[in-house]
Design a protein around this motif. Structure first.
Motif: not given
Length: 771
Positions: A338-344, A365-366, A414-416
């Motif tokens: 969830a943390y990674r999704l938040l900053y992405r 969420l890859w 870049e990926r996001a």
């Protein structure tokens, strides 16, 4: 006199009679809206609770009671003065009270950090006369009250608050607490603050503190004469505990304005600073207090000066930054996905398109299996870290600021952004309206921030089907809807960063079309010439492969740029030059075997020949087009704008019935199109037909409607021509002053456009009138 008053019993009877005369119910929307208050305050009025004097007067006057003095309670019962530090929560107090009245025993007040959960809970208990017991959680999980400490808290409640001897175990003490809360005559309020620190990734109690469940099960007993309010940033998901949830939102602008006024901070009447600050911080109550203190201490109560300095750094105040950072850090520790999704989510802009559909979250969420991605989204929702409305999501600006900073440091920037760009592109199959156009353009911004300008250009160039089944670029979809500024800015942002080739040529032609619509014809021609020059240079350097798609695109840019130049020449009233240019368009189409594009130029040639007196050529071209017009649909070689010129060609040829037929098609397409200039051109054409038939009042009405729209959208050339045409109509009506007034307006615009032949045309008409 006190600032707060309440109604007497007799006063409510008077108001009740007035209400019945008005035919309103006790909480009618029209009542509280007319009184400039809220439904919650109206409820408090009827409950004989204290409300502000001015609001009390407005409620009375709204229902027709002018002698509000007859309504108030004149007894000497002291009325609590309003707390200037607690504003804008009347509705929340009323809603909590409704939940309690409907037998809610435990209510979780959920919301982001600093939103005002704890203050609301305490004020609720205070306003309802509850005796309040508090259990305050530590802000760090390792410091949460242990099992023994929970036991000691309950024991202390028994001993200090109820004069009851505590037992030796938590179980015994909970039984005694249950008995006391059932029998207690005075209602007890229990506040459990900052519950989220005791919860795990599934939002249940962490293992060392499972006995909190036992305490809550006691407090949830329907027989209890108590109410428990729990404050938490996260949703509690303990299946064995019956709780109700109240989502607390930020304070609205009126509450912020009231609070700042109490702090002697009053923005200028025309200032938007307070509104913008309130929106930026999501109405967060803690932010409101911190910012007001800074404005008083450092900016001499000048809110505009504060906002001018700080608006580009929403986390400039360390206390606010710490509040946001703590939420990110906690999420990183207990729920890394969830943390990674938040900053992405920091890759999205939330501006022209303020909310993102759930697929826009799932695509980020890859590294999470597809079957688990929605769980991650729900985790953010349950922790009040994303705002959700009708299944779409956004981040508050302060959360967004921290998300962007962390995303840039993560190595995933870049990926996001590429994932987000793909999401926007795939989410718009057909541009049906402005909302679709804005969504499709969002992909452009993602490519710009990662400096992939070629891909950004492709977003503007990309063709999609329109409602008629033909294809058009996103750039055209924008300018047809009058959205000239955003698409012009987008093109200019990247034009000098592109390689000199098909993309830059196409964008130069798009700019040419935009400036033609705006009436800046000189600039339009310059852009089209640049487009032609780039396309020609590229074609000369490329191998002439028969199936080369790029060659075809470059050749079409040459043709379309030349077509736009020919239309611009009509705008300058350089009629012979326009004929030469447009004939060259037809010849190019023949040379390149692009015959299906040739009719695009024929509409204008029919008009030009009809005006220049070349009747046979005009009739031949007009009838060719007339016979090819479809019964339904709008093929690519027909546009609403081109139909206008065929309409005028037939009018010039005296074929009024055919003109009316073309008008019917023109207006049908125009009314079902987002192209505002197309409809106004159709109306101006209809006005000319009415003038030919002597129906002057109808003609003037059409002229005026068209002029109003053209003036609003700033289409100078079409507006100047519209002024010229209405002047001719007034001339035929014998209204000389009106005619001259509109001729002068047309001349002024044509002079501004540097179109001398148009000025000559208008002046010749004026001389003809005067003679």
């Amino acid at each position: 006199m006190a600032n707060s008053v309440r109604a007497s019993t007799r006063g409510l009877e008077i108001v009740e009679q007035a209400r019945l005369r008005m035919g309103w119910n006790k909480y009618a929307d029209i009542w509280w809206q007319t009184a400039l208050t809220s439904k919650a305050t109206l409820r408090r009025f009827w409950a004989r609770e204290a409300i502000q004097r001015q609001t009390f007067i407005q409620i009375c006057e709204a229902v027709g009671v002018t002698r509000w003095q007859d309504i108030i309670e004149h007894s000497q019962i002291p009325i609590t003065e309003p707390d200037p530090d607690f504003v804008g929560r009347e509705e929340a107090i009323a809603q909590l009270n409704d939940m309690v009245n409907q037998s809610a025993k435990i209510i979780v007040i959920q919301g982001e950090g600093g939103i005002g959960k704890t203050r609301l809970a305490r004020k609720y208990f205070e306003s309802k006369g509850f005796k309040c017991l508090e259990l305050l959680m530590a802000t760090e999980p390792q410091n949460i009250i242990s099992l023994e400490s929970v036991e000691s808290v309950v024991a202390e409640w028994l001993w200090r608050e109820f004069d009851e001897e505590p037992g030796r175990s938590l179980g015994i003490n909970l039984l005694r607490l249950r008995r006391i809360l059932r029998d207690e005559t005075r209602r007890i309020g229990i506040l459990i603050d900052n519950l989220e620190t005791a919860l795990d990734i599934n939002r249940t109690f962490i293992e060392p503190h499972r006995h909190y469940v036992e305490l809550l099960r006691v407090l949830a007993d329907p027989a209890m004469n108590s109410v428990t309010l729990i404050t938490s940033r996260e949703r509690l998901c303990e299946a064995s505990v019956d709780v109700n949830f109240y989502m607390l939102r930020g304070l609205d602008e009126s509450a912020w304005r009231q609070f700042f006024a109490s702090s002697k901070i009053n923005p200028h009447p025309d200032s938007t600073a307070l509104r913008e600050i309130c929106r930026a911080y999501g109405g967060n109550a803690k932010a409101m207090r911190i910012i007001s203190g800074v404005i008083r201490a450092d900016f001499e109560c000048d809110i505009d000066a504060y906002w001018h300095v700080t608006q580009d750094d929403l986390l400039i105040e360390q206390e606010l930054k710490n509040l946001v950072v703590s939420q990110f850090n906690r999420l990183q520790e207990i729920d890394p996905e969830a943390y990674r999704l938040l900053y992405r989510l920091g890759c999205y802009r939330y501006q022209d398109v303020p909310f993102v559909a759930i697929d826009g979250l799932l695509c980020l969420l890859w590294d999470v299996p597809e079957s688990q991605r929605r769980r991650v989204v729900n985790s953010l929702r349950a922790r009040s870290l994303v705002e959700c409305a009708k299944g779409e999501y956004c981040l508050h600006p302060v959360i967004l600021a921290e998300a962007i900073a962390r995303l840039r440091l993560s190595g995933e920037w870049e990926r996001a952004n590429r994932k987000a760009a793909d999401f926007w592109t795939n989410s718009v199959k057909t541009v049906q309206g402005t909302k679709d156009a804005l969504k499709a353009l969002e992909a452009y911004y993602h490519y710009v921030v990662i400096e992939d300008f070629e891909q950004a250009a492709d977003i503007i160039i990309k063709q999609r089907k329109n409602k008629w089944g033909t294809h058009e670029s996103l750039g055209r979809s924008f300018y047809k809807r009058g959205l000239l500024i955003p698409i012009t800015d987008a093109i200019n942002e990247i034009l000098d960063k592109l390689n000199r080739g098909c993309r830059s040529a196409k964008l130069y032609h798009t700019l040419g079309a935009i400036y033609w619509l705006k009436g800046d014809i000189h600039q339009a021609i310059q852009y089209c010439e640049q487009a032609r020059e780039i396309a020609s240079t590229c074609l000369q350097s490329m191998p002439q492969e028969e199936d080369n798609e790029t060659i075809k695109k470059l050749q079409l840019i040459r043709i379309n740029s030349l077509l736009t130049i020919g239309i611009c020449q009509i705008g300058f009233w350089e009629l012979e030059e326009a004929v030469t240019t447009l004939k060259r368009v037809v010849e190019l189409c023949d040379e390149l075997n692009y015959e299906k594009y040739a009719p695009s130029a024929l509409f204008y040639l029919a008009f030009l020949n009809s005006w220049l007196g070349r009747t046979e050529e005009a009739i031949e071209i007009a009838n060719y087009l007339y016979n090819r017009l479809p019964q339904e649909g709008l093929p690519s070689w027909v546009t609403e704008y081109r139909l206008f010129y065929l309409l005028i060609a037939y009018r010039n040829l005296g074929e009024i019935q055919k003109s009316f037929y073309i008008y019917q098609k023109n207006i049908f397409y125009a009314e079902n199109s987002p192209y505002p200039q197309a409809k106004t051109k159709a109306l101006i054409g209809l006005a000319q037909l009415y003038r030919e038939q002597g129906e002057f009042e109808k003609a003037v009405a059409c002229h005026q409607e068209g002029i109003k729209v053209l003036d609003e959208i700033g289409a100078k050339w079409d507006l100047a021509e519209a002024y010229y045409q209405i002047a001719l109509t007034y001339q035929k009506m014998g209204k000389q002053p009106k005619s001259e007034e509109h001729f002068e307006r047309a001349i002024a615009l044509f002079q501004e456009m540097q179109a001398p032949k148009q000025v000559d045309k208008v002046q010749a008409a004026m001389i003809f009138i005067n003679n």
